[in-house]
Design a protein around this motif. Sequence first.
Motif, short mmCIF file in Angstrom:
data_model
loop_
_atom_site.label_atom_id
_atom_site.label_comp_id
_atom_site.label_asym_id
_atom_site.label_seq_id
_atom_site.Cartn_x
_atom_site.Cartn_y
_atom_site.Cartn_z
N UNK A 293 1.00 -1.46 -0.09
CA UNK A 293 0.04 -0.05 -0.05
C UNK A 293 0.86 1.35 -0.18
N UNK A 294 2.02 1.22 0.88
CA UNK A 294 2.86 2.35 0.65
C UNK A 294 3.31 2.53 -0.54
N UNK A 295 3.68 1.41 -1.47
CA UNK A 295 4.15 1.39 -2.88
C UNK A 295 3.18 1.99 -3.90
N UNK A 300 0.88 4.92 -9.79
CA UNK A 300 -0.59 4.73 -10.07
C UNK A 300 -1.18 3.60 -10.71
N UNK A 301 -0.37 2.90 -11.50
CA UNK A 301 -0.61 1.70 -12.16
C UNK A 301 -1.04 0.81 -11.14
N UNK A 302 -0.08 0.47 -10.09
CA UNK A 302 -0.38 -0.21 -8.87
C UNK A 302 -1.57 0.05 -8.13
N UNK A 303 -1.78 1.46 -7.79
CA UNK A 303 -2.84 1.74 -7.17
C UNK A 303 -4.23 1.50 -7.90
N UNK A 304 -4.34 1.88 -9.22
CA UNK A 304 -5.38 1.35 -9.84
C UNK A 304 -5.83 -0.10 -9.90
#
Length: 304
Positions: A293-295, A300-304
Amino acid sequence: MAQPIRVEFEGALYHLTARGNERRAIFRSDADRNLFLEALGQCAGEFGALVHAFCLMPNHYHLVLETPKANLSQTIGWLQTTYTIRFNRRHRHSGHLFQGRFKAHLVEADSYAMELLRSIHLNPVRPRDKTVLIASDRWEALQSFAWSSHRAYAGLAEKPLWLCTDWLSFFDSRRSEARRQYLQFIRTGFEQVLEAPWEKLRGGLVLGGEEFWEKVKTLVAGKPGNEELFWVRREHRVDVAAKRVAELLAQTEDERVKVWIRVRPGGERKVDVARSLGHRHGSSVLQVLKRLEAKAAEDPKLRR
């Protein structure tokens, strides 16, 4: 809005908690705490309840209560009303003291008694951020804390007549050895991240195994009105979520993301996910979640 489910049967065991109205203090002094414990003792005698554990925090309390007479609502209703009246009289106050209805989790003692005792008794020394370790130098503060059942279990203080410490038998059949093992078990809560028992609730209501869970679902199914409707809706949401989680898992090869999917949207217990991956404790999964979650906050790609 539907009221919280209340499942009552003879011999039921509950973890109970209630907060002050608007999160205000329900105990302003030691005199207030003694007032609450006096009411709790009277309540146990009046309604035949067994008090297995307690912890009084500034703006909330924790109780582990067994009801041989299947009278939880009546018992806690009397306790909170009585304490509120005495508190208001003492402080020349009026109005509600507690915020809404108390929370009640059904508990299967054989599986969760030890873990529940540790979690409740560590409350006075646990950091506000539950992911932060309890420092070892807080041990003496715990040993001297007078407003929980810890000292009675540890043999450091005289047991109130209304407090039942039969759960020491989960540690050993011999009282002195049971206390030694109890203290050793409590110490294991320091210098590590402990998963709270509430992480393991089934349906937001039950802390127990599959057989106990099925028993409770059967009891709730027979309850009329809003409570049954609330339960049915919750169960439907669980089924829909499970299908969506399966779809998401099939879309990624990243094992870290799979762990995240299983815990966050999937709602699996961290300890169960950890064990399925060959680890003993849920803390390993917690660390994966925190790092991922920190990364994601920077990607943005990982977050999406």
